[in-house]
Design an enzyme around this catalytic site. Structure first.
Site, PDB file in Angstrom:
ATOM      1  N   HIS A   1      59.812  94.516  15.569  1.00  0.00           N
ATOM      2  CA  HIS A   1      58.357  94.729  15.547  1.00  0.00           C
ATOM      3  C   HIS A   1      57.952  96.017  14.826  1.00  0.00           C
ATOM      4  CE1 HIS A   1      57.652  91.907  19.271  1.00  0.00           C
ATOM      5  NE2 HIS A   1      58.520  91.403  18.393  1.00  0.00           N
TER       6      HIS A   1
ATOM      7  N   TYR B   1      58.915  84.333  25.736  1.00  0.00           N
ATOM      8  CA  TYR B   1      59.857  83.335  25.251  1.00  0.00           C
ATOM      9  C   TYR B   1      60.534  82.598  26.405  1.00  0.00           C
ATOM     10  CZ  TYR B   1      59.008  85.674  20.847  1.00  0.00           C
ATOM     11  OH  TYR B   1      58.393  86.195  19.744  1.00  0.00           O
TER      12      TYR B   1
ATOM     13  N   TYR C   1      42.135  94.992  19.962  1.00  0.00           N
ATOM     14  CA  TYR C   1      42.417  93.579  19.716  1.00  0.00           C
ATOM     15  C   TYR C   1      43.299  92.953  20.799  1.00  0.00           C
ATOM     16  CZ  TYR C   1      39.528  94.063  15.777  1.00  0.00           C
ATOM     17  OH  TYR C   1      38.399  94.270  15.011  1.00  0.00           O
TER      18      TYR C   1
ATOM     19  N   GLN D   1      65.139  93.435  12.523  1.00  0.00           N
ATOM     20  CA  GLN D   1      64.036  93.181  11.604  1.00  0.00           C
ATOM     21  C   GLN D   1      63.744  94.368  10.690  1.00  0.00           C
ATOM     22  OE1 GLN D   1      60.824  92.261  14.299  1.00  0.00           O
ATOM     23  NE2 GLN D   1      61.847  90.448  15.123  1.00  0.00           N
TER      24      GLN D   1
ATOM     25  N   GLU E   1      47.847  85.117  15.435  1.00  0.00           N
ATOM     26  CA  GLU E   1      46.408  85.245  15.244  1.00  0.00           C
ATOM     27  C   GLU E   1      46.053  85.991  13.974  1.00  0.00           C
ATOM     28  OE1 GLU E   1      45.885  87.272  19.060  1.00  0.00           O
ATOM     29  OE2 GLU E   1      45.139  89.031  17.967  1.00  0.00           O
TER      30      GLU E   1
END
Length: 381
Positions: free
Chosen positions: A156, A270, A259, A91, A249
């Site tokens: 991430h 997963y 959070y 990513q 979210e």
């Protein structure tokens, strides 16, 4: 470089006079007929975009490490020079691009990207360079922020950039798929940070001066936030983040607040097994999501709509969906989400980013090896 055929735009109502391409389609929606115009094709995994002022064009990042400029006539530039080397694995790569409120004075362009460390691991970095007078490159590029420690093997990174009305820079940071680090205040994984535009840490950040903490931190307990925008009505920062399997979210990050990730989540692994650290969907001492999806659309990109062009979209928040291959329109009543509409379904396109253009249209990037730039508007029924 080959270009798609263009024809002139005759409407005097469009503030940023991009030409239209011949590939225009329409589909019914809840609030009118959605017109979709393909402006560019063959972008390689485009990730983000930023409009230059005074009709100078649109900057677009491509994840392999290229920054491009589409001019007001629709022509796409060669890759701009002066862009840093990026960690283009998984990513990772060249991610967000943002302009500060005073861009016209100094011409700073800010880039967020994945940067390799000495041990082969990577982390998010942010730097800035001046856009050259000929718009062909960045000059004097320097790094103003590095995520520490570097823990990612390709996942991430987060990496959205937002300037608020006071000129502070917010950066969203993924937890590099190292769950527990999101709760560690001595690490910059799973955090939203707040800096001055030159990278200095504001003295009123919530953890400044506290032992064992990073002063850059604004909020923590985030997983992988890939959407961020200022609410034009309130001036508050909104972010969204990927859950694991379920539990994407939206949050409105407040200074010093936790959070929850991975202690509180609406999702599971997963593998369908529970997140090992999770103690429930909510947990005392942590902030619940402002809005949550039980089934993850895989959200990326965020834009509030406050233009006058399409009254039907007023009080809407637009979010891209990668897995669900749609553009989500959330209708707001104040800060409350009251309904959801899904646009662009059936195009088989992963929506990576969405921005409101200076002309009041929406601009959307699709994430693919032959990614596209789309322009969206509403047509009379």
């Amino acid at each position: 470089m080959p270009r798609l055929p263009l024809f002139a735009c005759l409407s005097l109502l469009i503030a940023w006079p991009l030409p239209l391409l011949a590939q225009t389609t329409a589909a019914p929606g809840e609030r009118g007929v959605l017109g979709v115009t393909v402006l560019l094709t063959d972008l390689q995994h485009p990730w983000s975009m930023a409009f230059l002022p005074a009709q100078q064009g649109l900057l677009i990042t491509e994840r392999p490490g290229r920054l491009r400029l589409m001019d007001a006539q629709g022509a796409l530039s060669a890759p701009l020079s002066g862009v840093p080397q990026v960690y283009a694995r998984g990513q990772g790569g060249l991610l967000d691009v943002a302009l500060p409120p005073d861009f016209a004075e100094e011409r700073w362009v800010y880039l967020a990207y994945a940067e390799a460390g000495e041990d082969g691991q990577a982390g998010t970095a942010v730097g800035r360079g001046r856009l050259a007078a000929d718009n062909r490159g960045l000059e004097d590029f320097s790094v103003i922020f590095r995520q520490q420690p570097k823990l990612s093997s390709g996942t991430h990174f987060g990496a959205r950039l937002v300037f608020d009305g006071a000129g502070y820079l917010f950066i969203t940071l993924g937890e590099n798929n190292q769950r527990s680090t999101a709760q560690d205040l001595d690490k910059l994984q799973g955090k939203v940070v707040r800096l001055y535009a030159d990278g200095r840490v504001p003295a009123d950040n919530p953890f400044v001066g506290q032992a064992g903490t990073r002063g850059e931190i604004w909020s923590y307990g985030h997983r992988n936030p890939q959407g961020a925008a200022l609410n034009p009505r309130t001036g508050q920062l909104w972010t969204h983040e990927h859950g694991p399997r379920g539990g994407d979210e939206i949050n409105i990050p407040q200074a010093g607040k936790n959070y929850g990730w991975p202690l509180a989540t609406h999702g599971v692994n997963y593998s369908l097994l529970a997140i090992p650290e999770a103690q429930g969907k909510t947990l005392a001492g942590t902030e619940p999501p402002h809005h949550v999806w039980a089934k993850s659309p895989a959200i990326s990109g965020m834009a509030f709509y406050d233009a006058e062009r399409f009254a039907q979209w007023q009080n809407s928040l637009f979010i891209g969906a990668l897995a669900d291959q749609a553009l989500l329109r959330l209708e707001l009543d104040g800060d409350r989400v009251v309904s959801e509409e899904r646009l662009l379904q059936g195009r088989n396109a992963r929506i990576r980013d969405v921005r409101q253009g200076p002309d009041g249209y929406l601009y959307v990037l699709t994430d693919a090896a032959n990614g596209q730039l789309l322009r969206l508007g509403l047509q009379a029924q």
